[in-house]
Design a protein around this motif. Structure first.
Motif, PDB file in Angstrom:
ATOM      1  N   ASP A  70       0.843  -1.196   0.000  1.00  0.00           N
ATOM      2  CA  ASP A  70       0.000   0.000   0.000  1.00  0.00           C
ATOM      3  C   ASP A  70       0.879   1.248   0.000  1.00  0.00           C
ATOM      4  N   PHE A  71       0.367   2.273  -0.593  1.00  0.00           N
ATOM      5  CA  PHE A  71       1.049   3.559  -0.691  1.00  0.00           C
ATOM      6  C   PHE A  71       0.134   4.593  -0.051  1.00  0.00           C
ATOM      7  N   THR A  72       0.563   5.116   1.108  1.00  0.00           N
ATOM      8  CA  THR A  72      -0.214   6.107   1.843  1.00  0.00           C
ATOM      9  C   THR A  72       0.339   7.486   1.512  1.00  0.00           C
ATOM     10  N   ILE A  73      -0.440   8.278   0.806  1.00  0.00           N
ATOM     11  CA  ILE A  73      -0.010   9.597   0.333  1.00  0.00           C
ATOM     12  C   ILE A  73      -0.691  10.665   1.187  1.00  0.00           C
ATOM     13  N   ASP A  74       0.119  11.507   1.843  1.00  0.00           N
ATOM     14  CA  ASP A  74      -0.460  12.554   2.687  1.00  0.00           C
ATOM     15  C   ASP A  74       0.105  13.938   2.358  1.00  0.00           C
ATOM     16  N   ALA A  75       0.724  14.090   1.198  1.00  0.00           N
ATOM     17  CA  ALA A  75       1.312  15.379   0.833  1.00  0.00           C
ATOM     18  C   ALA A  75       0.372  16.222  -0.023  1.00  0.00           C
ATOM     19  N   ILE A  76      -0.756  15.645  -0.396  1.00  0.00           N
ATOM     20  CA  ILE A  76      -1.723  16.395  -1.206  1.00  0.00           C
ATOM     21  C   ILE A  76      -2.620  17.187  -0.266  1.00  0.00           C
ATOM     22  N   GLU A  77      -2.719  18.466  -0.511  1.00  0.00           N
ATOM     23  CA  GLU A  77      -3.495  19.313   0.391  1.00  0.00           C
ATOM     24  C   GLU A  77      -4.946  18.852   0.445  1.00  0.00           C
ATOM     25  N   ASN A  78      -5.445  18.718   1.681  1.00  0.00           N
ATOM     26  CA  ASN A  78      -6.840  18.348   1.936  1.00  0.00           C
ATOM     27  C   ASN A  78      -7.213  16.943   1.472  1.00  0.00           C
ATOM     28  N   LEU A  79      -6.218  16.070   1.249  1.00  0.00           N
ATOM     29  CA  LEU A  79      -6.532  14.727   0.770  1.00  0.00           C
ATOM     30  C   LEU A  79      -5.580  13.706   1.387  1.00  0.00           C
ATOM     31  N   ASP A  80      -6.146  12.653   1.958  1.00  0.00           N
ATOM     32  CA  ASP A  80      -5.387  11.471   2.361  1.00  0.00           C
ATOM     33  C   ASP A  80      -5.755  10.362   1.393  1.00  0.00           C
ATOM     34  N   LEU A  81      -4.751   9.779   0.752  1.00  0.00           N
ATOM     35  CA  LEU A  81      -4.994   8.804  -0.306  1.00  0.00           C
ATOM     36  C   LEU A  81      -4.212   7.525  -0.025  1.00  0.00           C
ATOM     37  N   ILE A  82      -4.872   6.412  -0.199  1.00  0.00           N
ATOM     38  CA  ILE A  82      -4.231   5.104  -0.048  1.00  0.00           C
ATOM     39  C   ILE A  82      -4.529   4.283  -1.290  1.00  0.00           C
ATOM     40  N   ILE A  83      -3.469   3.747  -1.892  1.00  0.00           N
ATOM     41  CA  ILE A  83      -3.586   2.866  -3.052  1.00  0.00           C
ATOM     42  C   ILE A  83      -2.843   1.581  -2.704  1.00  0.00           C
ATOM     43  N   GLY A  84      -3.428   0.446  -3.030  1.00  0.00           N
ATOM     44  CA  GLY A  84      -2.738  -0.778  -2.670  1.00  0.00           C
ATOM     45  C   GLY A  84      -3.259  -2.000  -3.400  1.00  0.00           C
ATOM     46  N   GLY A  85      -2.615  -3.099  -3.114  1.00  0.00           N
ATOM     47  CA  GLY A  85      -3.009  -4.371  -3.699  1.00  0.00           C
ATOM     48  C   GLY A  85      -2.500  -5.531  -2.863  1.00  0.00           C
TER      49      GLY A  85
END
Length: 837
Positions: A367-382
């Motif tokens: 999983d890739f937890t992305i928290d550098a995007i303003e106002n967005l927490d994003l998780i992509i995984g498999g």
């Protein structure tokens, strides 16, 4: 405390990094060497509980679902030694058995598939999915935290999380030397030792190692071999041992954790089949908790290796967890549940089953937890998952028959039994999934979450049953010499079948959360989960042509809606939730013994509905006095068209052992073929209408230590333990004939037919035809302890007692040929001495 929005990015990043290091804690972390410095970045209030329920670090009150967090302090003070014991301190959660397999339930969602099947409450340990249910029985050596996620978790935790998920994290290597060693002695000669040590090996490498050992004489009463009307000592003692080791290294932006775990649990309690109700001739009536079996072995071993890699990319963390598990399970049991002796009626059919199952599992979770995007927490995984399961040579669910000779009697060794049949099978499961989850912070107070996962699973299974004699009595007539036929040879009949299936599902989730006050949120959520279908490893009714009809079950799904409010302050936390579940094609099962072999009849119920209210709170009345409590009100009922093939009774037969208190419990069971029963509108298995707990802790300080008093009360109303069967039903011949006459269609079984067909003998019981028979009455469990810790907070002594009222309660309840019910631990007490640094 602030909410974690775009203005507090650094705080959110610190929380994420703290969770990476297992920091579900109630205190900030101290400074550390380079390999653990990320933990120092976390800025957490002393009373904030950080969880990873959404695969990222958040304060528990900010998570839009019900999450129970159990800390190491709670585990030790209230006698929580295994996942099984969590039911005493967790609302809406229970853990019972089905045969030899432990099965959890969350808010009435559970499985009753007895055998080598996966549960529908997923267990994850240190980021790895645990396929083998026996892990649930193990003692917990070095737990950092346990999180119980309630409601379907299909989007984030995938297949087999229909009811929820349990996330168990063990202690990671620490920045300085820490350790704990304790020994325990308790009732039933219960001897335990466990401990861990953790610390740095160098500036960039740390280690932790933990171990447990436990051995008991058992709390079941052993029936005497020389006088079967009496008991003689204790039996079903268990042995457990485990080792968990980790190495963690800092490679700059990359952190690597290499782990090895060994687990062994020799726990024969799951191989219990001594009946106490619905007995036939040749049996001696038994009380609950008495054992008279010729064989009972349940020995599980597992080796597990894993590699976790975490890369800080600057915009988020890329994580990979790779794991391999190899396990063996030896099961030997006497399904007859009594001592055998030459000359008893029907003893020629007494059998012992023996098997050795190998399982090999590979899994990869990214999983890739992305928290550098303003106002967005994003998780992509498999994820990728592969499991292979097969029997060991010569132990393919082998069925042995009692040597009915003049020299045989109680205690006849297993080696003297004759081989009657083998039921071999091999199964491969392969699954993959892709998921995405996004949380949008619309404002400082409002956030919206959407996510989903696509899962696909294929299963291939082959099965061969070889019968070495046409019927068991024919086997017994072959003489005293054991049959020695090599594997693959045939005598009598051979049954062969091969099948496969594919399952796929998209499981979405969505939620909205609004902060109505600092650290107080309201939320609404929708989530979905699914459990893949299953195949029976034993060909049903010895007929390969019916395998797909009776030995296969499709996938189940659930849609969940929940609204709630959660909050926390300097000395309190609380949550209150209302939920409604729409359950489709739920998997259930009953058990039959065909020619001495245990067979699971997999079945599907079209729909069920679950609704309820759950609340939990924790309050520090003073710094020394704490209260924790929780309760669940539940209405879980099977829907229309719930036609179950279960075990009824025969009022026309003369009981071998009449029961004056309840005549139905003295009658013989009707189990082959099973009766058709309409259970529409009836209470679902393991779904009590009310359950709750309250825990108290009071400390008298003395320096850094002191005297701590702790107590916990768990109460539950009546519920169905394992089997959904009712007393009544319609015989297979009658129901099949009615269906044929009507040309098929949705025709409900007549639950009174078995009683009406018995004429006058059945008339007194017509009103009880719809009564679910395998129920446990309401009961309460009380646990307590007193712990003294020396003023330096290093040495401690604990005196403890569990089930202080000595309540006898059933953990499994199954009517088959006869009716049996294993029980939970009675009153136990003991003392613990420990040292920590």
């Amino acid at each position: 405390m602030k909410t974690y929005n775009s203005k507090t990015f650094e705080s959110r990043r610190g929380l994420r990094l703290a969770a990476m290091l297992g920091a579900t804690a109630l205190a900030p972390l101290a400074a550390s060497p380079a390999w653990a410095q990320a933990a120092a970045e976390a800025s957490v209030d002393n009373n904030t509980i950080v969880v990873t329920a959404q695969r990222r670090a958040e304060a528990v009150e900010d998570v839009p679902m019900t999450v129970t967090v159990v800390t190491p302090e709670t585990l030790s003070q209230l006698g929580v030694n295994s996942v099984r014991d969590l039911q005493n301190v967790t609302s809406g959660f229970s853990l019972n058995n089905s045969g030899t397999y432990p099965q959890p339930a969350i808010r009435g969602v559970t499985t009753t598939n007895s055998g080598s099947y996966e549960n529908n409450v997923a267990l994850w340990v240190d980021g790895l999915y645990q396929i083998t249910p026996q892990i649930l029985n193990m003692d917990l050596p070095n737990v950092q935290s346990i999180q119980v996620l309630k409601g379907p978790q299909g989007a984030l935790y995938g297949r087999n999380a229909t009811g929820g998920a349990i996330l168990l994290d063990t202690l990671d290597p620490t920045s300085d030397m820490k350790g704990n060693l304790e020994v325990t002695y308790g009732r039933f000669d219960d001897r335990r030792a466990r401990g861990y040590i953790s610390g740095p090996l160098s500036e960039n490498v740390g280690f932790s190692i933990a171990g447990t050992y436990r051995k008991t004489d058992g709390y079941y009463k052993k029936v005497s071999l020389t006088d079967v009307t009496k008991t003689d000592g204790r039996t079903f003692g268990l042995e457990q041992e485990s080792v968990r080791a980790k190495l963690k290294g800092d490679l700059g932006a990359l952190t690597a954790t290499l782990a090895y775990n060994y687990t062994r649990a020799n726990d024969p309690r799951g191989a219990f089949f001594t009946p106490f109700e619905n007995l036939t001739a040749g049996f001696t009536p038994r009380n609950l908790g008495e054992v008279s079996e010729d064989a009972a072995v349940l020995d599980f071993k597992q080796h597990e290796g894993s590699l976790k890699l975490e890369l800080d990319t600057g915009i988020g963390t890329l994580r990979s967890v790779t794991g391999y598990q190899h396990s063996t399970l030896v099961t030997t049991y006497d399904s007859d549940g009594r001592y055998s002796a030459f000359g008893l009626t029907g003893v020629a059919n007494d059998t012992i089953s023996d098997s050795l199952i190998y399982e090999d599992t590979w899994q990869e979770n990214v999983d890739f937890t992305i928290d550098a995007i303003e106002n967005l927490d994003l998780i992509i995984g498999g994820t990728y998952f592969q499991n292979k399961e097969k029997f060991g040579k010569g132990r393919e669910n082998a069925n042995y028959v009692f040597p009915n000779t003049a020299t045989s009697g109680p205690g006849t060794p297993f080696s003297a039994y004759r081989l009657a049949s083998t039921s071999d099978y091999a199964r491969k499961k392969e699954a993959f999934a892709l998921f995405l989850d996004a949380t949008f912070r619309v404002s400082d107070k409002l956030s919206v979450n959407v996510g989903g996962r696509y899962s696909k699973e294929t299963q291939d299974i082959t099965a061969v049953k070889t019968s070495y004699c046409a019927v068991l009595t024919g086997c017994a007539a072959l003489g005293a010499t054991a049959i020695t036929i090599p594997f693959g040879a045939t005598r009598g009949q051979n049954y062969n079948a091969a099948n496969g299936s594919t399952y796929s599902k998209f499981t979405p989730r969505a939620s909205i959360r609004y902060e109505i006050a600092p650290r107080t949120n309201v939320y609404a959520s929708y989530s979905q989960g699914f459990k893949a279908g299953e195949w029976n490893g034993v060909i049903p009714f010895d007929n390969a042509a019916t395998w797909r009809q009776f030995g296969q079950i499709g996938q189940e799904t659930i849609d969940a809606f929940e609204v709630g409010i959660k909050g926390a302050g300097s000395n309190y936390s609380f949550d209150l939730a209302g939920f409604y579940y729409k359950y489709h094609d739920l998997q259930v099962s009953s058990v039959q013994f065909v020619n001495g072999v245990t067979g699971v009849l997999l079945q599907s119920i079209p729909e069920a509905r679950i609704k309820g209210i759950e609340g939990n709170f924790s309050f520090n009345v003073t710094p020394e006095f704490k209260i924790n409590a929780g309760a669940t009100w539940l209405h879980a009922r099977y829907g229309d068209g719930a036609y179950y093939r279960g075990t009824s009774v025969n009022p026309a037969a003369v009981p071998a052992f009449p029961n004056s208190a309840d005549p139905l419990r003295g009658m013989t069971n009707v189990f082959i073929p099973p009766a058709w029963q309409d259970i529409s509108g009836m209470q679902m298995v393991r779904a009590p209408d009310f359950s709750g707990f309250v825990g108290l802790e009071y400390k008298v300080p003395q320096g850094e230590g002191g005297l701590t008093f702790a107590a916990n009360l768990k109460y539950t109303t009546s519920y169905v333990v394992t089997d959904a069967s009712i007393w009544g039903g319609e015989t297979d011949a009658s129901y099949t004939a009615r269906l044929a006459a009507a040309g098929g269609g949705n025709i409900a079984p007549n639950n009174q037919q078995i009683f009406t067909a018995a004429g006058a003998a059945g008339q007194p019981y017509l009103a009880r035809a719809n009564e679910q028979r395998a129920r446990q009455g309401a009961y309460a469990l009380v646990n307590a302890s007193v712990t003294w810790t020396d003023p330096t907070d290093h040495f401690y002594v604990r005196v403890w007692g569990n089930n202080l009222t000595n309540k006898i309660y059933k953990v499994h309840y199954r009517p088959t040929t006869r009716t049996y019910a294993p029980i939970g631990e009675p009153l136990t007490f003991g003392g613990t001495v420990g040292y920590k640094f």
